[in-house]
Design a protein around this motif. Structure first.
Motif, PDB file in Angstrom:
ATOM      1  N   THR A 109       0.824  -1.201   0.000  1.00  0.00           N
ATOM      2  CA  THR A 109       0.000   0.000   0.000  1.00  0.00           C
ATOM      3  C   THR A 109       0.859   1.252   0.000  1.00  0.00           C
ATOM      4  O   THR A 109       0.551   2.245  -0.684  1.00  0.00           O
ATOM      5  CB  THR A 109      -0.930  -0.001   1.229  1.00  0.00           C
ATOM      6  OG1 THR A 109      -1.735  -1.173   1.209  1.00  0.00           O
ATOM      7  CG2 THR A 109      -1.838   1.229   1.221  1.00  0.00           C
ATOM      8  N   GLN A 110       1.963   1.223   0.752  1.00  0.00           N
ATOM      9  CA  GLN A 110       2.847   2.382   0.780  1.00  0.00           C
ATOM     10  C   GLN A 110       3.527   2.578  -0.577  1.00  0.00           C
ATOM     11  O   GLN A 110       3.725   3.703  -1.026  1.00  0.00           O
ATOM     12  CB  GLN A 110       3.887   2.230   1.888  1.00  0.00           C
ATOM     13  CG  GLN A 110       4.659   3.513   2.147  1.00  0.00           C
ATOM     14  CD  GLN A 110       5.390   3.500   3.467  1.00  0.00           C
ATOM     15  OE1 GLN A 110       5.273   2.526   4.217  1.00  0.00           O
ATOM     16  NE2 GLN A 110       6.117   4.548   3.772  1.00  0.00           N
ATOM     17  N   ILE A 111       3.868   1.465  -1.228  1.00  0.00           N
ATOM     18  CA  ILE A 111       4.428   1.566  -2.574  1.00  0.00           C
ATOM     19  C   ILE A 111       3.406   2.199  -3.527  1.00  0.00           C
ATOM     20  O   ILE A 111       3.748   3.015  -4.385  1.00  0.00           O
ATOM     21  CB  ILE A 111       4.837   0.170  -3.094  1.00  0.00           C
ATOM     22  CG1 ILE A 111       6.131  -0.296  -2.410  1.00  0.00           C
ATOM     23  CG2 ILE A 111       5.037   0.181  -4.592  1.00  0.00           C
ATOM     24  CD1 ILE A 111       7.374   0.415  -2.891  1.00  0.00           C
ATOM     25  N   GLU A 112       2.121   1.828  -3.354  1.00  0.00           N
ATOM     26  CA  GLU A 112       1.085   2.354  -4.239  1.00  0.00           C
ATOM     27  C   GLU A 112       0.941   3.869  -4.123  1.00  0.00           C
ATOM     28  O   GLU A 112       0.476   4.522  -5.051  1.00  0.00           O
ATOM     29  CB  GLU A 112      -0.257   1.674  -3.953  1.00  0.00           C
ATOM     30  CG  GLU A 112      -0.338   0.256  -4.508  1.00  0.00           C
ATOM     31  CD  GLU A 112      -1.726  -0.330  -4.376  1.00  0.00           C
ATOM     32  OE1 GLU A 112      -2.516   0.196  -3.561  1.00  0.00           O
ATOM     33  OE2 GLU A 112      -2.032  -1.307  -5.081  1.00  0.00           O
ATOM     34  N   THR A 113       1.335   4.428  -2.968  1.00  0.00           N
ATOM     35  CA  THR A 113       1.255   5.879  -2.842  1.00  0.00           C
ATOM     36  C   THR A 113       2.251   6.560  -3.787  1.00  0.00           C
ATOM     37  O   THR A 113       2.149   7.761  -4.035  1.00  0.00           O
ATOM     38  CB  THR A 113       1.553   6.326  -1.394  1.00  0.00           C
ATOM     39  OG1 THR A 113       2.891   5.978  -1.047  1.00  0.00           O
ATOM     40  CG2 THR A 113       0.600   5.671  -0.424  1.00  0.00           C
ATOM     41  N   LEU A 114       3.217   5.792  -4.308  1.00  0.00           N
ATOM     42  CA  LEU A 114       4.172   6.345  -5.265  1.00  0.00           C
ATOM     43  C   LEU A 114       3.571   6.455  -6.664  1.00  0.00           C
ATOM     44  O   LEU A 114       4.164   7.068  -7.544  1.00  0.00           O
ATOM     45  CB  LEU A 114       5.427   5.468  -5.322  1.00  0.00           C
ATOM     46  CG  LEU A 114       6.134   5.205  -3.988  1.00  0.00           C
ATOM     47  CD1 LEU A 114       7.296   4.246  -4.202  1.00  0.00           C
ATOM     48  CD2 LEU A 114       6.622   6.500  -3.376  1.00  0.00           C
ATOM     49  N   LEU A 115       2.410   5.827  -6.865  1.00  0.00           N
ATOM     50  CA  LEU A 115       1.781   5.859  -8.186  1.00  0.00           C
ATOM     51  C   LEU A 115       1.027   7.177  -8.344  1.00  0.00           C
ATOM     52  O   LEU A 115      -0.198   7.232  -8.298  1.00  0.00           O
ATOM     53  CB  LEU A 115       0.825   4.663  -8.350  1.00  0.00           C
ATOM     54  CG  LEU A 115       1.466   3.289  -8.172  1.00  0.00           C
ATOM     55  CD1 LEU A 115       0.412   2.191  -8.279  1.00  0.00           C
ATOM     56  CD2 LEU A 115       2.549   3.067  -9.216  1.00  0.00           C
ATOM     57  N   SER A 116       1.788   8.231  -8.548  1.00  0.00           N
ATOM     58  CA  SER A 116       1.193   9.567  -8.601  1.00  0.00           C
ATOM     59  C   SER A 116       1.248  10.174 -10.001  1.00  0.00           C
ATOM     60  O   SER A 116       0.971  11.350 -10.175  1.00  0.00           O
ATOM     61  CB  SER A 116       1.909  10.499  -7.610  1.00  0.00           C
ATOM     62  OG  SER A 116       3.307  10.526  -7.881  1.00  0.00           O
ATOM     63  N   GLY A 117       1.637   9.363 -10.998  1.00  0.00           N
ATOM     64  CA  GLY A 117       1.667   9.862 -12.370  1.00  0.00           C
ATOM     65  C   GLY A 117       0.279  10.217 -12.856  1.00  0.00           C
ATOM     66  O   GLY A 117      -0.725   9.699 -12.350  1.00  0.00           O
ATOM     67  N   GLU A 118       0.211  11.073 -13.868  1.00  0.00           N
ATOM     68  CA  GLU A 118      -1.094  11.577 -14.305  1.00  0.00           C
ATOM     69  C   GLU A 118      -1.991  10.490 -14.882  1.00  0.00           C
ATOM     70  O   GLU A 118      -3.210  10.648 -14.919  1.00  0.00           O
ATOM     71  CB  GLU A 118      -0.912  12.707 -15.329  1.00  0.00           C
ATOM     72  CG  GLU A 118      -0.049  12.352 -16.524  1.00  0.00           C
ATOM     73  CD  GLU A 118       0.238  13.580 -17.379  1.00  0.00           C
ATOM     74  OE1 GLU A 118      -0.710  14.155 -17.925  1.00  0.00           O
ATOM     75  OE2 GLU A 118       1.411  13.962 -17.464  1.00  0.00           O
ATOM     76  N   VAL A 119      -1.425   9.354 -15.333  1.00  0.00           N
ATOM     77  CA  VAL A 119      -2.265   8.282 -15.871  1.00  0.00           C
ATOM     78  C   VAL A 119      -2.002   6.953 -15.163  1.00  0.00           C
ATOM     79  O   VAL A 119      -2.393   5.899 -15.664  1.00  0.00           O
ATOM     80  CB  VAL A 119      -2.054   8.117 -17.398  1.00  0.00           C
ATOM     81  CG1 VAL A 119      -2.669   9.256 -18.162  1.00  0.00           C
ATOM     82  CG2 VAL A 119      -0.580   7.966 -17.736  1.00  0.00           C
TER      83      VAL A 119
END
Length: 321
Positions: free
Chosen positions: A57-67
């Motif tokens: 879940t913490q890794i998923e917070t890195l998925l901040s790209g626009e798409v």
């Protein structure tokens, strides 16, 4: 609505983690009070599983790209090597399909060309799910397989290569201008299963974008018009992904620690003989369980590649947490 759904998933995950941690701590305290070692062990194992969920879940917070939250297309192409390479491409297709199923994502086969004897020459799938592109974008590149070929009567060791290319599904809010004069459109008959109509009419579509050289194809539908619409959507996504990649390369130009993840770049090696090991050449992550990896258990590789991409440590959850 998409932003609301993303926030809803994030809040739900945190609440489930909090409840799980609290409940299992209470179980451990209860087990200690009653001297029940089995209850304590089960609760400790459950906490270890929650730790992995928290890490992911913490890794998923890195998925901040626009798409990053968008669905995505995954293209797989076999390299030189005939049947052995085509079988390897089919193994990769299965690996990504199983990975998506593990995460309860939907997979649609848009286009597939079977090999002469076994495997596939190429395939395009559509992966639908939360953060599908964000996770899979790190898989673009060349994948190398080393094994004793089952198609070699002399039982010799073979090295095969197959390419994977991932690009996001772009929504209607993103305006991409494509001139008709820049397109070459070919029609052909679909291959594989699909019934008499699909296999006897020129319903499949192949579109070549002349300026960029990008080629997309779709043979999923019986209707040529539907296949063309899907192929055009794929082309827009490819062009948009190309622009995103240019931006990322420009942003990372000053960072020597960042590895360029582009088409034709070997990213991972899968060795089945004479020893068993899967190694990511970008992050150094290794596994001695290639069977599990090829069955879709690739989260560890994806997490490390994603963390490296944004320049953070992969071990984001400490043992004390």
């Amino acid at each position: 609505m998409r932003e609301r759904d993303d926030l809803d998933v994030a809040v739900k995950t945190v609440r489930e983690l909090e409840n799980g941690i609290r409940d299992n701590i209470e179980l451990i305290e209860l087990g200690e009070a009653e001297g029940d070692a089995e209850v304590i062990t089960e609760a400790e194992n459950a906490l270890l599983e929650l730790k992995q969920v928290a890490r992911r879940t913490q890794i998923e917070t890195l998925l901040s790209g626009e798409v990053d939250t968008n669905d995505c297309y995954v293209e797989i192409h076999s390299g030189a090597g005939g049947t052995e390479s085509q079988d390897w491409a089919n193994m990769l297709l299965r690996m990504y399909t199983r990975w998506a199923e593990r995460r309860k994502m939907k997979v649609e086969v848009l286009e597939m060309h079977d090999g002469e004897e076994a495997g596939i020459k190429s395939a395009t799938i559509l992966v639908k799910g939360h953060n599908a592109y964000g996770w899979l974008k790190t898989e673009s590149g060349v994948h190398r397989l080393v094994r004793i070929s089952p198609y070699d009567s002399a039982a010799r060791r073979h090295t095969s290569f197959s390419s994977c290319w991932v690009y996001p599904v772009v929504d209607d809010s993103i305006d991409i201008e494509i001139r008709d004069a820049d397109l070459k459109v070919d029609t052909y008959r679909s291959s594989g299963a699909g019934g008499q109509h699909v296999n006897t009419t020129d319903s499949a579509i192949r579109i070549t974008h002349i300026p960029s050289g990008i080629i997309v194809a779709c043979q999923q539908e019986r209707s040529q018009h539907k296949n063309r619409a899907t192929a055009m959507a794929m082309l827009k996504s490819r062009l948009y992904e190309m622009e995103l990649q240019k931006r990322e390369e420009a942003a990372n130009a000053q960072s020597a620690s960042k590895t360029d993840i582009g088409w034709g770049h070997q990213i991972r090696s899968y060795v089945l003989q004479p020893y068993q090991m899967v190694k990511d050449l970008r992050t150094g992550v290794e596994s001695s369980q290639p069977a599990a990896i090829l069955d879709g258990d690739i989260d560890e590789f994806m997490e490390a590649a994603l963390a490296q991409r944004v320049g953070v440590a992969t071990d984001v959850v400490s043992d004390e947490a």
